[in-house]
Design a protein around this motif. Structure first.
Motif, mmCIF file in Angstrom:
data_model
loop_
_atom_site.group_PDB
_atom_site.id
_atom_site.type_symbol
_atom_site.label_atom_id
_atom_site.label_comp_id
_atom_site.label_asym_id
_atom_site.label_seq_id
_atom_site.Cartn_x
_atom_site.Cartn_y
_atom_site.Cartn_z
ATOM 1 N N ASP A 1 0.642 -0.857 -0.187
ATOM 2 C CA ASP A 1 0.168 0.035 0.428
ATOM 3 C C ASP A 1 0.899 1.208 0.123
ATOM 4 N N GLY A 2 0.337 2.441 -0.405
ATOM 5 C CA GLY A 2 1.105 4.164 -0.469
ATOM 6 C C GLY A 2 0.266 4.697 -0.514
ATOM 7 N N THR A 3 0.991 6.027 -0.316
ATOM 8 C CA THR A 3 0.196 6.966 -0.637
ATOM 9 C C THR A 3 0.586 8.233 -1.866
ATOM 10 N N LEU A 4 -0.287 9.302 -2.478
ATOM 11 C CA LEU A 4 1.035 10.645 -2.999
ATOM 12 C C LEU A 4 0.481 11.592 -2.611
ATOM 13 N N ILE A 5 0.773 12.097 -1.705
ATOM 14 C CA ILE A 5 0.192 13.415 -1.385
ATOM 15 C C ILE A 5 0.446 15.032 -1.862
ATOM 16 N N CYS A 6 -0.285 15.331 -2.231
ATOM 17 C CA CYS A 6 0.440 17.291 -2.847
ATOM 18 C C CYS A 6 -1.346 18.041 -1.798
ATOM 19 N N ARG A 7 0.440 19.244 -1.012
ATOM 20 C CA ARG A 7 -0.443 20.332 -0.125
ATOM 21 C C ARG A 7 0.571 21.417 -0.818
ATOM 22 N N ILE B 1 -4.814 7.206 -2.435
ATOM 23 C CA ILE B 1 -4.407 6.416 -1.464
ATOM 24 C C ILE B 1 -4.616 4.847 -2.684
ATOM 25 N N PHE B 2 -3.179 4.312 -2.271
ATOM 26 C CA PHE B 2 -3.149 2.846 -3.363
ATOM 27 C C PHE B 2 -3.219 1.657 -2.024
ATOM 28 N N SER B 3 -3.796 0.564 -2.630
ATOM 29 C CA SER B 3 -3.638 -0.429 -2.119
ATOM 30 C C SER B 3 -3.759 -1.985 -2.709
ATOM 31 N N ASP B 4 -3.128 -2.730 -2.858
ATOM 32 C CA ASP B 4 -2.767 -3.710 -2.437
ATOM 33 C C ASP B 4 -2.139 -3.938 -4.415
ATOM 34 N N VAL B 5 -1.277 -2.871 -4.271
ATOM 35 C CA VAL B 5 -0.601 -2.938 -6.181
ATOM 36 C C VAL B 5 -0.230 -3.733 -6.838
ATOM 37 N N GLN B 6 -0.473 -3.843 -7.948
ATOM 38 C CA GLN B 6 0.210 -4.797 -8.573
ATOM 39 C C GLN B 6 0.739 -4.212 -9.641
ATOM 40 N N GLU B 7 1.711 -5.056 -10.809
ATOM 41 C CA GLU B 7 2.943 -4.309 -11.900
ATOM 42 C C GLU B 7 1.668 -3.271 -12.680
ATOM 43 N N ARG B 8 1.674 -3.344 -13.082
ATOM 44 C CA ARG B 8 0.194 -3.130 -13.889
ATOM 45 C C ARG B 8 -0.768 -2.003 -13.268
ATOM 46 N N SER B 9 -0.429 -1.399 -11.986
ATOM 47 C CA SER B 9 -0.582 0.050 -11.541
ATOM 48 C C SER B 9 0.531 1.032 -11.584
ATOM 49 N N SER B 10 1.500 0.623 -11.718
ATOM 50 C CA SER B 10 3.377 1.431 -12.400
ATOM 51 C C SER B 10 2.016 2.674 -13.071
ATOM 52 N N ALA B 11 2.456 4.117 -12.536
ATOM 53 C CA ALA B 11 2.106 5.250 -13.281
ATOM 54 C C ALA B 11 2.873 6.407 -13.466
ATOM 55 N N VAL B 12 2.508 7.932 -13.817
ATOM 56 C CA VAL B 12 3.456 8.900 -13.332
ATOM 57 C C VAL B 12 2.219 9.386 -13.530
ATOM 58 N N TYR B 13 2.046 10.426 -12.527
ATOM 59 C CA TYR B 13 0.747 11.396 -12.140
ATOM 60 C C TYR B 13 1.326 12.563 -11.571
ATOM 61 N N GLN B 14 0.362 13.607 -12.259
ATOM 62 C CA GLN B 14 0.606 14.597 -12.263
ATOM 63 C C GLN B 14 -0.297 15.928 -11.613
ATOM 64 N N CYS B 15 0.358 16.469 -9.970
ATOM 65 C CA CYS B 15 -0.296 17.387 -9.051
ATOM 66 C C CYS B 15 -0.711 18.516 -9.820
ATOM 67 N N ASN B 16 -1.386 19.154 -10.314
ATOM 68 C CA ASN B 16 -1.577 20.803 -10.290
ATOM 69 C C ASN B 16 -2.181 21.938 -9.298
ATOM 70 N N ALA B 17 -1.805 22.464 -9.032
ATOM 71 C CA ALA B 17 -2.236 23.360 -8.039
ATOM 72 C C ALA B 17 -2.311 25.446 -8.450
ATOM 73 N N SER B 18 -3.335 25.483 -8.613
ATOM 74 C CA SER B 18 -3.118 26.710 -9.149
ATOM 75 C C SER B 18 -4.666 27.681 -8.662
ATOM 76 N N ASN B 19 -3.861 28.763 -8.991
ATOM 77 C CA ASN B 19 -4.817 30.339 -8.489
ATOM 78 C C ASN B 19 -4.567 31.400 -9.770
ATOM 79 N N GLU B 20 -4.892 32.555 -9.218
ATOM 80 C CA GLU B 20 -5.415 33.134 -10.132
ATOM 81 C C GLU B 20 -3.968 33.809 -10.828
ATOM 82 N N TYR B 21 -2.680 34.004 -9.567
ATOM 83 C CA TYR B 21 -1.767 34.571 -9.736
ATOM 84 C C TYR B 21 -0.245 33.985 -10.230
#
Length: 1178
Positions: free
Chosen positions: A366-372, A407-427
């Motif tokens: 299991d694992g997690t990606l956090i974007c704050r 949140i990732f749980s019981d991952v398998q080889e097909r779960s490999s990927a690249v995730y993008q996090c976008n944080a935006s406001n008017e500036y």
């Protein structure tokens, strides 16, 4: 002042390791992994239109990723544009515009995608814009005509460029226009005048715009400004209006401040977090207003607030939300004030709180990606997977999106990927890629085997154990081959596998083993640690003060670990030493020869090894005599005073203690400088007193502890008006050079004392106490006047008065002088002589009448001479002696007379002219005294029992000799003195045979003469009677006997052993009976004889160097003092000062010195025979 700094290489390593610890787990490139963007161009990319456009996009992955681009949101087909190429094995675009292309055609928003079989990573949106530097639009610039004191704004209005240009004002000569509180440039580039002055008039106010990106400068048309002063404006108006008109320019009036920018009383300003906040207020007014800034309800931030442009601009760096609020600028001059309030709102583009990090998982984990992120306003968070919004991406049952977390749980080889996090406001926005890589890998250690780490003692040691494995391996450390696992407070175990020893000691040296294990396997690696002694500076450079031209040396002695090779580097003011042969670097020091002002500064010694670095610094202060003052100015010019001011020269690091002011009189003594006064070193003005009729020039000399400066340049000349003399000549005297004249002399006035032209002297005199009128003459250019025909030695009243063309000096003081002297007329009478003793007489006389002296009485002079000696009855050459007694004395003492002699004397009176007649000769005789020692004493004809003595008369009998006295005593072989025998000899004898003496015996003789007054000085000598031949033969026979030879050898051996023991004790500081023996060395004249036998003490030969027994004397040489005799008691320290009791017995002890050579050839220096040696033991 001295500073010391230590830098540790271990600390630098610690920082590097800690940075590694906070990064994501690195996947070795030989393992499958999704793409990772490693390099990309900035979001806002301004390019030079004259160069090719390069848009970077680099990525890594396994397999290697392929690249694609979008432009303005659509696919960018690179193959269809011949000007666009992609770098090999890269995603970087190169757009060729240098061969006819236009950069404007490629403006837009670009995005790069890197893709392989495990996912896709995307770059930021890269906005491409070419820079622009447009020309100014042509415009007709009208000249500015403005009245003195009015405000003025010269507008720049530069063309809009990309990026915005830098604005500055210059003239036609490319010189920047001076700016100050009155004239300054605003943030918009305009030039503001709070009030204009006539000197602001010029025709070349030119605004320049510099475009840094294209390295070009654009110029606005010159602006002409004409300022009319009130006086010139009124003259113009009056010339053009009739007398009946009452128009005229208003006089220059002061006014309270008003703001030129910003307008109004309030304004608003928005700035982004992290940027620089610039607030501006420029005011006009007369006098020029000053600006002050305050923050309402708070304080300006410390260390981040700066004032620029003469406090007209408030600058706050690294602004944050806490800097929001109201800022007020207040413009004030003596007539009033005005203010403006700027409301500042600090917004924020998104910034990271927690950026997502790459995630490596093994199947089933299991694992997690956090974007704050945060911002103002708060940013919106959105997720993408492989560049596609996650909402429309293929579903994956192992993931779940929960706002800013996946949140990732019981991952398998097909779960490999690249995730993008976008944080935006008017500036703005933030975009981050983070992959999820599902792998099953046994542990591997990436740190090289047997890596050696070296650290300095008492510093942290960081032992690396870079690892990889999936699942994440556990790490354990061991020390030594069979060591147990490391635990406890002595170690720190980091998540990246690093072992930290916070304070490494010498016993920390050794081999350390790192073990990594997971469920798929185990691996280990050894590393080695060596702990070295720190480098230290044990002799640091010290603060030095040196005079210019001298030489100085800084020491730097270091101690280091013997296995490290240090290098010593010297710095000056944190930079390299000057390339100058005067700087000589030795092993442990730096020497600077012929020191100059440029050598002043801080010198730092740095000792470097491969592991550490230490440094120590010391300041060199170069001192010298001060530079001369300059800019001398004369003010407050009055007839008798003037004010002098100056500017001090550089003190050359030694404070100026005082200034010396000198003057030159260019009229009377050109080229000659005189001391005027001096003032404290803090003073730069002085009020100087002046004399009339002097052409003054002044110069100033600065003084410090080192010495005096060169004189300053001379001031301008200042000629004072003439006046009557202030003073009269000094040193007025009246003396006569002849019996019938009076010579009046004086010290003439110096040139500047004359106070005017035509300096003369009025000389006046009259005889004292006779009622005569003053006789006067006026003379010039002289310093004496002779009055002839005067009576001899008569008192006169004298005065000398100065005068010039403007009048007389004040009435002078009178002095008393005398006309010339003549020789005295009368000799002293009633001369009497009183004999005090045989060498001293007192003389009395009656004084002569003062009228007969005919001059200044200087004293009386006695002439005296010896006529003959009464003992020799023969005349001698007469040698007169003179004694002078100053003043009006009537007696004197005659010392140094010879006893028993006939003398004569006379007395004369003395004045300034010379001596008067002598009194009649007076005869007197001196009584008898004690004689000197006999001129010699010889001892001849030694026999078995007799000696012959011969002597000479005393050189100075000092009376009638009545007898001689001879005393003698024997000296035995043990150096003891025997009984003293005394013989009285008639005065007419010159020789004596002494009989009944002991054979082979040494005797000491004491001999002196006597007069009726007493005994004279004595002379001493010694001699030996000869040996009997029969006794000598018996001695030889005994000496040839075997038993005697054996006895002598035993005695010699015993003596040798005793000497060796004494020598060893002496070298070891053993005590000898020195005090007891030194007591025996007291003056023999006060030593008592032994009570038991009445004999004197022991005699000691000086060559034996043996301590004497009590009562012995220290021997001296055999020279005879004063009397040319070779044999004397002086040889034994008695000199001529030996004393005797009333019965004639000699007081004292005796000690002698055995000579190697015979005295006068009369006595034997034979060696002692064995019999004598044996007798000495009996």
């Amino acid at each position: 002042m001295m500073t010391k700094k230590t830098i540790s290489a271990s600390r630098a390593s610690l920082i590097l390791f800690l940075c590694q610890m906070i990064t994501a787990l690195e996947v070795p490139l030989d393992l499958s992994q999704p793409p990772t963007i490693t390099q990309q161009s900035p979001k806002d990319y301004i390019v030079d239109p004259r160069e090719n456009i390069v848009i970077q996009c680099e990525a890594k992955g396994k397999p290697p990723p392929s690249f694609s681009w979008t432009r303005n949101g659509t696919h960018f087909d690179i193959d269809k544009d011949a000007r666009v190429t992609v770098k090999p094995n890269s995603g970087t675009l190169v757009i060729n515009i240098m061969n006819g292309g236009k950069a404007e055609a490629y403006e837009g928003v670009y995005q790069c995608t890197a893709r392989n079989e495990r996912g896709a990573a995307i770059s930021n949106n890269i906005v491409i814009r070419p820079s622009r530097s447009p020309l100014w639009t042509k415009e007709k610039v009208e000249p500015k005509h403005v009245r003195e004191g009015d405000p003025l704004v010269l507008h720049c209005s530069p063309p809009v460029g990309l990026p915005p240009p830098i604005i500055f004002w210059m003239d036609n000569s490319f010189q920047r226009l001076p700016q100050n509180e009155r004239v300054s440039q605003g943030l918009n580039g305009d030039l503001y005048f709070s009030n204009v002055k006539p000197e602001d008039t010029r025709e070349d106010y030119i605004c320049y715009a510099r475009f840094n990106h294209t390295q070009t400068i654009q110029q606005k048309q010159p602006i002409s400004v004409k300022v009319f002063s009130m006086d010139s404006l009124n003259e113009t108006i009056s010339a053009n209006l009739s007398d009946t008109d009452f128009y005229g320019a208003k006089p220059l009036t002061e006014r309270r401040p008003t703001l030129l920018t910003p307008v109004g009383s309030t304004s608003n300003k928005v700035e982004l977090r992290g940027n620089v906040l610039l607030l501006e207020c420029i005011a006009e007014g007369l006098p020029t207003p000053v600006i002050r800034w305050i923050k309402e309800g708070g304080e300006l931030p410390i260390n981040r607030t700066f004032f620029e442009n003469f406090k007209k601009t408030l600058k706050i760096v690294e602004v944050s939300e806490a800097d929001s609020g109201k800022y007020k600028c207040v413009a004030r001059n003596p007539l009033g004030s005005t203010h403006h309030t700027i409301t500042v709102a600090v917004k924020a583009a998104p910034y990271w709180i927690t950026a997502p990090r790459n995630l490596v998982l093994s199947p089933g984990e299991d694992g997690t990606l956090i974007c704050r992120a945060n911002g103002n306003p708060k940013p919106n968070i959105s997720w993408l997977t492989n560049g596609v919004p996650i909402a429309i991406a293929p579903e994956d049952p192992s993931r779940k999106v929960d706002g800013d977390t996946i949140i990732f749980s019981d991952v398998q080889e097909r779960s490999s990927a690249v995730y993008q996090c976008n944080a935006s406001n008017e500036y703005g926005y933030l975009l981050a890629n983070a992959f999820v890589n599902v792998l099953a890998e046994p542990p591997r250690i990436l740190t090289p085997a047997n890596k050696l780490y070296q650290v300095i003692a008492n510093n942290p040691a960081l032992l690396d154990c870079a690892f990889f494995g999936s699942p994440v391996p556990e790490i354990e450390w061991f020390k030594g081959v069979k060591g147990s696992i490391l635990r406890g407070d002595l170690y720190v175990f980091h998540d990246n596998g690093t072992l930290e020893i916070p304070v490494a000691q010498k016993d920390s040296t050794g081999t350390y083993t790192c073990v990594a294990r997971n469920k798929l396997g185990k691996v280990q690696n050894e590393v080695h640690l060596e702990v070295k002694d720190p480098t230290m500076i044990i002799k640091q450079p010290e603060y030095k003060i040196i005079q210019r031209g001298g030489q100085v040396s800084f020491e730097c002695t270091i101690k280091h670990d013997p296995t490290l090779i240090p290098t010593i580097t010297w710095l000056k003011d944190n930079g390299e030493l000057p390339d100058d042969e005067r700087f000589i670097i030795h092993k442990d020091s730096l020497a600077i020869m012929n020191v100059t002002d440029k050598d002043d500064g801080t010198y730092t010694c740095i000792a470097n090894t491969t592991l550490d670095s230490v440094s120590a610094s010391a300041v060199l202060t170069v001192v010298d005599r001060p530079n001369p003052p300059f800019d001398l100015e004369l003010t407050d010019q009055l007839e008798r005073s003037i004010q002098l001011s100056w500017i001090p020269g550089y003190d050359n690091n030694s404070p100026i203690t005082n200034f010396v002011i000198e003057y030159e009189d260019g009229m009377h003594e050109p080229g000659v400088w005189h001391y005027q006064t001096e003032v404290r070193g803090t003073q730069t003005t002085v009020q100087l007193k002046l004399s009339p009729y002097v052409n003054y020039s002044f110069r100033v000399i600065a003084v410090n502890e080192i010495g005096r400066s060169q004189p300053s340049e001379a001031s301008e000349q200042y000629l004072t008006k003439a006046a009557k003399p202030d003073e009269n000549p000094s040193g007025v005297q009246g003396i006569g050079s002849e019996p019938d004249n009076l010579v009046i002399i004086w010290e003439p006035l110096k040139g500047f004392q004359s106070n005017g032209p035509g300096l003369q002297y009025k000389v006046s005199w009259r005889q004292k106490d006779v009622g005569d009128e003053w006789t006067s003459v006026i003379v010039a250019n002289v310093s004496k006047y002779i009055v002839s025909g005067t009576p001899t030695f008569v008192p006169y009243e004298i005065k000398v008065q100065a005068l010039n063309d403007l009048g007389y000096a004040p009435e002078p003081a009178e002095v008393i002088g005398h006309s010339g002297e003549d020789l005295p007329m009368v000799a002293p009478g009633n001369v009497q002589v009183h004999i005090v003793n045989s060498t001293l007489a007192k003389v009395h006389w009656d004084p002569v009448p003062l009228k007969t002296v005919r001059g200044h009485l200087q004293g009386y002079r006695i002439y005296y001479w010896k006529v003959q000696s009464l003992s020799k009855r023969r005349r001698r050459h007469v040698e007169k002696k003179i004694l002078t007694f100053s003043g009006n004395k009537t007696h004197g003492m005659l010392p140094g007379l010879e006893p028993y002699s006939s003398y004569k004397l006379n007395v004369r009176v003395v004045n300034g002219k010379g001596e008067g007649p002598a009194s009649p000769d007076k005869s007197f005789k001196t009584p008898e005294g004690v004689p000197s020692s006999p001129s010699f004493l010889k001892i001849t004809n030694p026999t078995l029992d007799s000696l012959t003595l011969e002597w000479g008369l005393p050189t100075h009998p000092n009376g009638v000799l009545i007898a001689y006295t001879l005393k003698f005593q024997p000296i035995n072989s043990t150096h003891e003195l025997g009984p003293l025998v005394e013989i009285r000899i008639p005065a007419n004898e010159t020789s004596l045979i002494l009989s009944n003496l002991n054979y082979s015996t040494r005797y000491k003789f004491y001999f002196y003469a006597q007069t009726s007054v007493g005994a004279g000085s004595q002379i001493t000598e010694e001699a030996v009677t000869i040996m009997d031949e029969a006794m000598a033969s018996r001695q030889v026979d005994i000496a040839t006997q075997g038993w005697f030879i054996g006895l002598m050898c035993a005695v010699a051996l015993l003596i040798l052993i005793l000497l060796i023991v004494c020598f060893i004790r002496r070298n070891k500081g053993g005590k000898y009976p020195v005090k007891e023996k030194e007591d025996a060395h007291a003056d023999p004249e006060i030593q008592p004889m032994k009570e038991d036998d009445g004999t004197f003490g022991e005699y000691s030969d000086a060559e034996d160097h043996k301590p004497l027994k009590k009562g012995s004397r220290t021997p001296s040489d055999r020279t005879v003092k004063k009397e040319d005799s070779d044999d004397s008691l002086v040889d034994y320290g008695e000199g001529v000062n030996g004393q005797f009791n009333e019965d004639g017995s000699f007081i004292g002890q005796y000690s002698g010195k055995k000579e190697k050579e015979p005295a006068e050839g009369n006595e034997s220096s034979e060696a002692p025979s064995p019999v004598n040696a044996m007798n000495s033991f009996v």
